[in-house]
Structure formats: C-alpha cells, structure tokens
Enzyme design. Structure first.
Site, PDB file in Angstrom:
ATOM      1  CG  ASN A   9      -1.623   1.104   1.487  1.00 58.75           C
ATOM      2  OD1 ASN A   9      -1.715   2.071   0.434  1.00 58.75           O
ATOM      3  ND2 ASN A   9      -2.276   1.408   2.443  1.00 58.75           N
ATOM      4  CE  LYS A  11      -0.025   3.317   4.845  1.00 61.36           C
ATOM      5  NZ  LYS A  11       0.152   3.098   6.314  1.00 61.36           N
ATOM      6  CG  HIS A 107      -5.694   1.861   5.657  1.00 60.84           C
ATOM      7  ND1 HIS A 107      -5.166   2.912   6.327  1.00 60.84           N
ATOM      8  CD2 HIS A 107      -4.630   1.135   5.045  1.00 60.84           C
ATOM      9  CE1 HIS A 107      -3.716   2.546   6.660  1.00 60.84           C
ATOM     10  NE2 HIS A 107      -3.481   1.353   5.972  1.00 60.84           N
ATOM     11  CD  GLU A 109      -2.554   5.466   6.845  1.00 66.07           C
ATOM     12  OE1 GLU A 109      -2.774   5.548   5.618  1.00 66.07           O
ATOM     13  OE2 GLU A 109      -1.897   4.924   7.620  1.00 66.07           O
ATOM     14  CD  GLU A 179      -3.013  -2.171   7.522  1.00 66.67           C
ATOM     15  OE1 GLU A 179      -2.177  -2.824   6.782  1.00 66.67           O
ATOM     16  OE2 GLU A 179      -3.297  -1.097   7.374  1.00 66.67           O
ATOM     17  N   GLY A 185       2.963   2.348  10.646  1.00 70.30           N
ATOM     18  CA  GLY A 185       4.114   3.553  10.391  1.00 70.30           C
ATOM     19  C   GLY A 185       4.852   4.000  11.554  1.00 70.30           C
ATOM     20  CB  SER A 221       5.779  -1.511  11.697  1.00 73.56           C
ATOM     21  OG  SER A 221       5.616  -0.289  11.860  1.00 73.56           O
TER      22      SER A 221
END
Ligand code: 13P
Length: 264
Positions: A9, A11, A107, A109, A179, A185, A221
C-alpha cells in the site's frame, strides 16, 4: 490451495517518475523469481499511477494485451455507490474498467481522516464485489483500546458490523487485513504472538459465518527483517505493507520470505 497475498500500500507517496521506476523494479524482480501461483503479489499505488502500473504489470485491458507478469494492481479505496454526483470520488467499476483487480477498503487512515464507519465499509465491499474486484478489508484496534484490554471486543465489533452490512457470503470473497493502529508507520510491529492471537480470533469469527478460508493479512511496520517470523504464524496468510513497499529491495525480500514460508 490456500491463497497467500503480499500486498503493498503506497498510500499518498511517490512522484510520477519514482512510481514508474518502482513499478518496473518490482515487476522485474517478480518476473525473475519463481513465485508459485498460490502467492499473489499486489501493488496499490495512488489512483493516478494505477493505469500505468496496470499496463506495466498486467498488460493493457483495453487492447486485450496481457503481460506475463503476475503482479496484480489494486486501488487504495473506492466509493460505495456505482455512479452519481460524488465529486472527486472513484467508483469500483471505474477501477475494474482500467484493469484493477483488488481494492483496499476500510483502512484505518480512511476511518480516521474521512470518518468511515463499518456500515459504509460494508457498502464498499458490496460495491467492489459488484464490479468484480477483490476487497482487502482492514480492521484493527488503537493503542488506547489495546492498553484498556479492548482489542478482542473492538475486532469482534468491527467484523460483526461488516457481516451485518455486507452479509456473511461477502466476507467469504474478501481478504481481511489486521492492522493495529499502533503498529502502522511506527516501526513497532505487533509481535508474532500478538498478531497470531488476533488472527486466530478473526479466523474463529469468520469460520462461524462460513468464511474459514478468507486469507488474513497482517499489516503494521512489516519489514524484510520481521516478515519471516510473522509468516511462521499459522493464521497469517500474508502481509499488507506500507513503508517497506516503497523500496523494491525490501518489498522483494518480503516476497522471498513468503516464498520460503509457503512454497509447496
Ligand atoms: P506501514 O507498513 O508503513 O506500517 O503501513 C502499514 C499499512 O498501513 C499498510 O496498509
């Protein structure tokens, strides 16, 4: 045959020239390897680079020209309606039209910065299926929820609401990605034990609704270093990779770890 998936991904990263180089390096790396058909490699670049990525990896669907490569291309999101007055949005059918095969939905985000709810994500799953795309559905708890012992309750509720909205049959034709928000991240991945624990819970819940064989990916990560120990977990069927998918070397090393773990 159990399907495993290594998905990147990207992003909102890469300039156009970087994206083209990265796609070419990944495609060459994959073509140079013997990757069994039981392992899918998927890249999810930004919308604007998708058509170029598809042409480089899969050939041009408009010209019915296909490439030898086995890299699939997915989008990072889609709208829940098939068409209409939704300025700035992209429908699942549009993605299918250009040759996309997969789409990430839900996701964290998108949940966090765009207020996406499980009910909306369920509609995106249905929209993706209607267009013939395979949804990669994300679930996961925050650091606060984990610290308060709410991980299992949060994951259970997310899955329950997705099943309520999309129907249990829909979950059977998805990929689910666990996730944990605190691992995304941050450089701090879930340990294999933490990941396996939640994956076993997800497997149990999906099995209860007839979706026992839905592939379960871990994301957060993932690196070339920690991939082998994560892939050794019985309920981890692959990875959804952010940062490490922006380097062809590290992404290909993770693919190598998948091949060592799962080549039959
Ligand atoms: P990182 O691998 O950068 O932690 O991102 C994970 C992720 O959000 C993939 O969807």
């Amino acid at each position: 045959m159990k399907q495993r998936i290594i998905a990147g991904n990207w992003k909102m990263n890469t300039r156009r020239s970087e994206a083209m180089l990265l796609i070419e390096s990944i495609r060459h790396g994959v073509d140079a390897r013997q990757i069994p058909s039981s392992i899918d490699v998927v890249i999810c670049p930004p919308f604007l680079w998708l058509e170029n990525a598809i042409e480089a990896c899969m050939g041009n669907p408009a010209l019915h020209r296909s490439s030898r490569s086995t890299v699939r291309c997915g989008a990072q999101d889609c709208h829940h309606e098939a068409s209409g007055a939704y300025t700035g949005d992209v429908s699942a059918q549009m993605l299918a039209d250009i040759g996309c095969t997969d789409v990430i939905v839900g996701h964290s985000e998108r949940r966090l910065y765009h207020g996406e709810t499980n009910a909306l994500i369920a509609r995106k799953i249905l929209a993706a299926h209607a267009a013939g795309l395979r949804p990669i559905v994300c679930v996961g708890e925050s650091a606060h929820e984990r610290e308060h012992g709410a991980t299992r309750a949060v994951i259970t509720q997310q899955l329950d609401e997705l099943v309520t909205g999309a129907g249990s049959a829909a979950l059977n034709s998805c990929i689910v990605a666990y996730e944990p928000l605190w691992a995304i991240g941050t450089g701090v991945a879930a340990s294999p034990e933490q990941a396996q624990d939640v994956h076993a819970l997800i497997r149990e819940q999906l099995t209860a609704v007839g979706a026992a064989s839905t592939p379960l990916l871990y994301g957060g990560s993932v690196t070339a270093q920690n991939a082998p120990s994560l892939f050794a977990c019985p309920d981890i069927d692959g990875a959804l990779i952010g940062g490490a998918s922006l380097s062809a070397d590290s992404f290909l090393t993770i693919i190598d770890a998948a091949v060592s773990a799962w080549a039959e």
